[in-house]
Design a protein around this motif. Structure first.
Motif, PDB file in Angstrom:
ATOM      1  N   LEU A  22      42.183  49.852  43.804  1.00  0.00           N
ATOM      2  CA  LEU A  22      41.711  48.555  43.330  1.00  0.00           C
ATOM      3  C   LEU A  22      41.875  47.509  44.415  1.00  0.00           C
ATOM      4  O   LEU A  22      42.901  47.465  45.115  1.00  0.00           O
ATOM      5  N   ARG A  23      40.870  46.656  44.536  1.00  0.00           N
ATOM      6  CA  ARG A  23      40.965  45.545  45.486  1.00  0.00           C
ATOM      7  C   ARG A  23      40.113  44.389  44.995  1.00  0.00           C
ATOM      8  O   ARG A  23      39.101  44.583  44.301  1.00  0.00           O
ATOM      9  N   LEU A  24      40.509  43.195  45.362  1.00  0.00           N
ATOM     10  CA  LEU A  24      39.746  41.993  45.062  1.00  0.00           C
ATOM     11  C   LEU A  24      38.820  41.687  46.232  1.00  0.00           C
ATOM     12  O   LEU A  24      39.233  41.706  47.396  1.00  0.00           O
ATOM     13  N   ASP A  25      37.557  41.437  45.903  1.00  0.00           N
ATOM     14  CA  ASP A  25      36.558  41.106  46.916  1.00  0.00           C
ATOM     15  C   ASP A  25      35.808  39.877  46.420  1.00  0.00           C
ATOM     16  O   ASP A  25      34.858  39.981  45.642  1.00  0.00           O
ATOM     17  N   GLY A  26      36.253  38.691  46.840  1.00  0.00           N
ATOM     18  CA  GLY A  26      35.669  37.456  46.333  1.00  0.00           C
ATOM     19  C   GLY A  26      35.939  37.336  44.850  1.00  0.00           C
ATOM     20  O   GLY A  26      37.088  37.415  44.409  1.00  0.00           O
ATOM     21  N   ASP A  27      34.872  37.169  44.068  1.00  0.00           N
ATOM     22  CA  ASP A  27      35.065  37.040  42.623  1.00  0.00           C
ATOM     23  C   ASP A  27      34.905  38.382  41.904  1.00  0.00           C
ATOM     24  O   ASP A  27      34.802  38.427  40.682  1.00  0.00           O
TER      25      ASP A  27
END
Length: 415
Positions: A22-27
């Motif tokens: 899992l990773r956050l990429d912008g929104d």
């Protein structure tokens, strides 16, 4: 971050362990599935759990024992998932635990209890563990369910029409794009109860028993009179209501319409259940017994009918289903019959394995918690506000230093 999500549903047949990167990429929150393993409960744990669940009574000593045994079983599942799916590189475990009671009173949820002590998972894996997800939402005035609704909302955002996500576990729940989410009623709960009562088996494999039966309309009408189905959303239910004795009371009422109902008030602790012999109830026709295949076919139709009614209530244009019920071809065929013109898919078609979707969902919720991000949408649970969910048990090296001040993601991307 590699996260292992652990889930055992109301059917309590196995622990599902799904690993995700899992990773956050912008929104956006990007989820890359790494696979799933399943560990069945041992006979000792399964039998003890079955004996302790409503409508049976239990003791605090037995709750303590089960909390430990289930925690150890979850720890073994997490270790296996880390070894086989993450090459020993997992960084976090998110454990739903095993629901043993959901306390409702007058349509309001007062409390919930999931057991499976997370300290055993943290000790065995050395990893931090997020657990006990539901109580925070309840404390904020919510139902504490369905918690997968936030993941569904992020996942289905931007899809044309009005797609709904449907989970068919022991209890069925759905999520619509406007945030409406609720438990529709039983999925496998009553079917499994009937199969075990009549045959001693755990569930109707491939819907074979239902396929050999015929729907008994008087019994179906009696079951559809259940007041829960008419309650407005958000609402939640469980095996506190839909259990074997509930079914036997309905069968007795159909056989003798003058007999009083005997099902316990779901908000009141029940007396210990007396095991019943696996024989069919008296037939309302007075000509022998109602074949157990007919009972199971009727319960399968009940699930299809109540789910379809719920789907129609939100004007769905598409249903994306997951959970163990998707492996029952008779149930899926009945659901398609009840929803003519509404496409019915499984979540596999959209990149999330249907058998592991809830485990992946709790991996997402654990990731959000560790990053200080909310894991609920108040439109779905009825809470006063979004909440960061769960309690965190430190791992061998304490807690990872996750960055703070991050923005809440608005979509989930599978890739």
């Amino acid at each position: 971050m590699r996260v292992i999500g652990l889930m055992s549903g109301t059917s309590y047949d196995a622990i599902d362990a799904a690993a995700a990167d899992l990773r956050l990429d912008g929104d956006s929150l990007v989820l890359r599935p790494l696979g799933m393993v399943g560990d069945a409960y041992g006979a000792e744990v399964r039998e003890a759990l079955a004996a302790a669940l409503p409508p049976a009574a239990t003791t605090l000593a037995e709750v303590c024992r089960l909390d430990t045994l289930i925690g150890q079983a979850f720890a073994a599942a997490a270790l296996r998932a880390d070894r086989e799916l993450c090459d020993g590189q997992a960084e976090l475990v998110a454990s739903h635990g095993q629901t043993v009671y959901h306390w409702t009173d007058g349509g309001r949820v007062r409390g919930t209890l999931q057991i499976g002590q997370p300290a055993w998972i943290a000790e065995a894996t050395g990893l931090p563990v997020v657990a006990d997800f539901r109580p925070r939402d309840i404390a904020a005035g919510g139902q504490g369910a369905p918690l997968v609704s936030l993941v569904d909302l992020l996942w289905l955002r931007g899809r044309p029409g009005t797609p709904v996500a449907l989970n068919l576990g022991g209890i069925a729940n759905l999520t619509a794009p406007d945030g409406t989410a609720f438990d529709t009623g039983p999925a496998g709960a009553l079917i499994d109860a009937a199969v075990h009562h009549f045959t001693g088996r755990a569930y109707d494999t491939d819907g074979a028993l239902a396929a050999r039966g015929r729907v008994h309309e008087p019994l179906l009408r009696r079951l559809l009179d259940e007041p829960y189905y008419a309650l407005p959303a958000p609402k939640t239910t469980g095996k506190e209501l839909f259990h074997r004795d509930y079914l036997l009371a309905a069968l007795a009422a159909v056989a003798d319409p003058a007999a009083p109902a005997t099902a316990a008030d779901p908000g009141t602790p029940a007396a210990p259940a007396t095991p019943a012999a696996p024989t069919a109830p008296a037939s309302p026709t007075g000509r022998g017994t109602l074949p157990h295949q007919d009972v199971i076919a009727t319960l399968t139709r009940l699930t299809a009918r109540t789910v379809a009614d719920a789907v129609r209530s939100v004007c769905a244009t598409e249903v994306i289903a997951s959970g163990g019920g998707t492996r029952n071809p008779v149930l899926m065929a009945m659901l398609a019959e009840e929803l003519p013109g509404v496409p019915l898919h499984t979540s596999d078609a959209l990149g999330l394995p249907s058998a592991a979707k809830e485990a992946y969902a709790f991996a997402v919720l654990g990731f959000l918690t560790l990053h200080g991000l909310a894991g609920t949408d108040p439109r779905s649970t009825g809470a006063r506000h979004p909440s960061v969910l769960g309690s965190v048990t430190p791992g061998r090296d304490g807690l990872p230093r996750a960055p703070r001040g991050l923005k809440q993601p608005v979509r989930l991307v599978i890739g």
